[in-house]
Write an enzyme that holds these catalytic residues in place. Structure first.
Site, PDB file in Angstrom:
ATOM      1  N   LYS A 174      21.416  35.452 -40.724  1.00 13.48           N
ATOM      2  CA  LYS A 174      21.937  34.315 -41.492  1.00 13.48           C
ATOM      3  C   LYS A 174      20.969  34.071 -42.660  1.00 13.48           C
ATOM      4  CE  LYS A 174      22.655  29.964 -42.667  1.00 13.48           C
ATOM      5  NZ  LYS A 174      22.205  29.875 -44.062  1.00 13.48           N
ATOM      6  N   GLY A 227      11.174  29.623 -42.998  1.00  9.80           N
ATOM      7  CA  GLY A 227      11.739  28.543 -43.809  1.00  9.80           C
ATOM      8  C   GLY A 227      10.922  27.284 -43.677  1.00  9.80           C
ATOM      9  N   GLU A 249       8.020  31.212 -38.999  1.00 10.45           N
ATOM     10  CA  GLU A 249       7.105  31.275 -40.147  1.00 10.45           C
ATOM     11  C   GLU A 249       7.466  30.110 -41.046  1.00 10.45           C
ATOM     12  OE1 GLU A 249       4.458  32.911 -40.839  1.00 10.45           O
ATOM     13  OE2 GLU A 249       4.582  34.141 -39.041  1.00 10.45           O
ATOM     14  N   CYS A 283       5.318  31.266 -49.523  1.00  2.30           N
ATOM     15  CA  CYS A 283       4.540  30.464 -48.576  1.00  2.30           C
ATOM     16  C   CYS A 283       3.087  30.894 -48.567  1.00  2.30           C
ATOM     17  CB  CYS A 283       5.149  30.498 -47.185  1.00  2.30           C
ATOM     18  SG  CYS A 283       5.295  32.119 -46.509  1.00  2.30           S
ATOM     19  N   GLU A 381       3.347  21.152 -49.040  1.00  2.00           N
ATOM     20  CA  GLU A 381       3.715  22.377 -49.747  1.00  2.00           C
ATOM     21  C   GLU A 381       4.671  22.049 -50.894  1.00  2.00           C
ATOM     22  OE1 GLU A 381       5.928  25.272 -47.453  1.00  2.00           O
ATOM     23  OE2 GLU A 381       4.836  26.899 -48.426  1.00  2.00           O
TER      24      GLU A 381
HETATM   25  C1  UN1 Z   1       3.733  37.926 -49.535  1.00  6.15           C
HETATM   26  O1  UN1 Z   1       2.966  37.077 -49.979  1.00  6.15           O
HETATM   27  O2  UN1 Z   1       3.640  39.117 -49.879  1.00  6.15           O
HETATM   28  O3  UN1 Z   1       8.066  33.272 -47.416  1.00  6.15           O
HETATM   29  C2  UN1 Z   1       4.782  37.632 -48.545  1.00  6.15           C
HETATM   30  C3  UN1 Z   1       6.992  33.715 -47.793  1.00  6.15           C
HETATM   31  C4  UN1 Z   1       6.229  34.590 -46.836  1.00  6.15           C
HETATM   32  C5  UN1 Z   1       6.113  35.975 -47.325  1.00  6.15           C
HETATM   33  C6  UN1 Z   1       5.019  36.174 -48.301  1.00  6.15           C
HETATM   34  N1  UN1 Z   1       6.881  34.560 -45.559  1.00  6.15           N
HETATM   35  O4  UN1 Z   1       6.569  33.457 -48.907  1.00  6.15           O
END
Ligand code: UN1
Length: 482
Positions: A174, A227, A249, A283, A381
């Site tokens: 999804k 997310g 994550e 992230c 964030e």
């Molecule tokens: C990266 O910095 O190469 O959603 C990957 C994000 C992370 C992935 C970053 N899960 O930004």
């Protein structure tokens, strides 16, 4: 030419939906990338059931058969890198160079897990009891739901789907509503590479509609999610109550420490790439520069000078350094955080909404100078091209400020002092540490993840992924009479 229409894919077949959504190019809002026929809870149920029905067949394939499918899909992704990069840049707004890098990474991930499917993952050992043999084998978890964000529209789906399939699970993907086209292409490529119908299903729908089914159905054995913290908590609640696995994550609030021992040019590049690459929408973005007093003013001046020539524009134009923000609500969020920073005493350089030839969500890169580590901009964030700067007396205070983050995904240090970098690697509270590198930009063959509120469950990627996508079985055998 009217835009193409994409639908969910269940058991290998397209599923028309009643409701239509236009997928717009954030660099040019008049450009509709595709239209999506949205699915609701019924289709989500069908997708879960299709994955369940396909499980005996797919988990019964040999490692070689699984490796071949993944390898073939990886080859197609790499062969079509330019075309897929163009689609990604058009749909999500990262530059063509960034988009191509992401597509290539997705192809490499598929090939990496093709190889991993063939590796030995079990153990045979002697029991502590005489004459008894022990084996530890790994079996698929079962039906996996993968919920993926908009900021890496092809690489994150790839790094969730590839290990899931490599180790014999079946999947329902999804993707975020903002990036259906990249996800659709990846699923189409994998299906044509030889997956049996139902091994990989795609649900294009609103999270509020299909999310509860995809995370809460009893047939779903595991959910891997990247997310927001809020949605992650909902995923956690719906999986935990029935004992399903969850891999989350979530956010990151990533410091980049710059000490007086840094090579200034390296430090500036780390911050520019880590903070503003992919429009800061990662992230892993370097969102706080923690700079020691002795170098602070020189560093801020050098970053400001570099940003003055940073070109913001259409993601697919050759002379663009940074593409637009993904959509209007993200743009509003960026501006809101800048306003809060100003009211808390920061001086903001940049951060202006820009007009370009075509209407899009353009924002100039923003540097918020003169912040303290407890300011809102340093604890929440932002997820945009916004970096704040914190001045500290020395390295010890820099480390303490860096470790104050509650979303400890990635932490960086720029220094040429070996003792300082070794100390930082040892004492950082982040899940990933970078020395003289941006906090963003990771390899696919090693574990990825953070600590604190940033991640939950076994690590993604590399050798870590097998922990989540398999479950061990320990078997004891007594051979009987000698
Ligand atoms: C990266 O910095 O190469 O959603 C990957 C994000 C992370 C992935 C970053 N899960 O930004």
């Amino acid at each position: 030419m009217s835009p193409r229409v994409l639908t969910s894919i269940v058991a290998g077949l397209p599923v028309p939906g009643a409701d239509r959504l236009a997928d717009r190019n954030p660099s040019n809002l008049d450009d509709v990338v595709c239209e999506v026929e949205l699915s609701g809870p019924d289709v989500a149920h069908d997708a879960v059931r299709a994955a369940q029905q396909a499980l005996p067949r797919w988990s019964g394939t040999t490692p070689w058969q699984r490796a071949e499918v993944l390898d073939r899909a990886g080859s197609e992704v790499l062969a079509r890198a330019d075309e897929l990069a163009d689609l990604l840049a058009r749909e999500e707004g990262k530059t063509l160079i960034e988009a191509r890098g992401e597509v290539v990474r997705a192809g490499q991930i598929l090939k990496y897990y093709a190889g991993s499917a063939l590796q030995p993952h079990g153990q045979a050992l002697d029991s502590v009891r005489p004459g008894v043999e022990v084996t530890v084998t790994r079996e698929p978890v079962g039906v996996v739901t993968a919920i993926t964000p908009w900021n890496f529209p092809i690489a994150i789906p790839a790094w969730k789907i590839a290990p899931a399939l490599a180790y014999g699970n079946t999947v329902v993907l999804k993707p975020a509503e903002l990036v259906p086209a990249c996800a659709w292409e990846l699923v189409d490529i994998l299906n044509r590479a030889g997956l049996p119908p139902g091994a990989l299903n795609l649900v294009l729908g609103r999270g509020s509609q299909v999310g509860p089914v995809l995370t809460g159905s009893p047939e779903v054995d595991a959910v891997t999610f990247t997310g927001s913290v809020g949605t992650g908590q909902a995923v956690m609640a719906s999986t935990m109550t029935r004992g399903a696995k969850a891999q989350l994550e979530l956010g990151g609030k990533n410091p980049l420490v710059v000490t007086e021992h840094a090579d200034l040019q390296v430090a500036v590049e780390c911050l520019i790439q880590g903070g503003f690459g992919s429009t800061g929408q990662r992230c892993t973005a370097s969102s706080i520069a923690i700079v020691t007093d002795a170098v602070h003013d020189r560093f801020v001046a050098a970053v400001t000078q570099r940003l003055a020539t940073w070109r913001v524009g259409d993601a697919r134009a050759d002379d663009t350094d940074m593409g637009p923000v993904v959509d209007s609500s993200q743009l509003e969020q960026d501006l809101r955080y800048l306003e809060i920073a100003r009211t808390q005493g920061a001086e903001v350089v940049g951060g202006e909404v820009l007009d370009r030839a075509r209407a899009g969500h353009y924002l100039s890169p923003a540097l918020a100078v003169g912040t303290t580590i407890t300011d809102t901009i340093n604890t929440e964030e932002v997820f945009g091209p916004v970096v704040s700067v914190v001045r500290v007396p020395d390295y010890a205070d820099a480390l303490a400020a860096a470790n104050a983050s509650t979303m400890n995904l990635s932490a960086g240090i720029c220094t040429t002092d070996l003792a300082e970098s070794s100390h930082f690697k040892r004492h950082s509270s982040a899940g990933m540490v970078m020395v003289n590198l941006p906090t963003a930009g990771v390899d696919f063959h090693v574990p990825f993840g953070g600590r604190g509120a940033s991640s939950y469950g076994p690590r993604e990627q590399g050798t870590g992924a097998i922990e989540f996508f398999t479950t061990t079985k320990t078997a004891y055998t007594s051979p009987g009479a000698p």
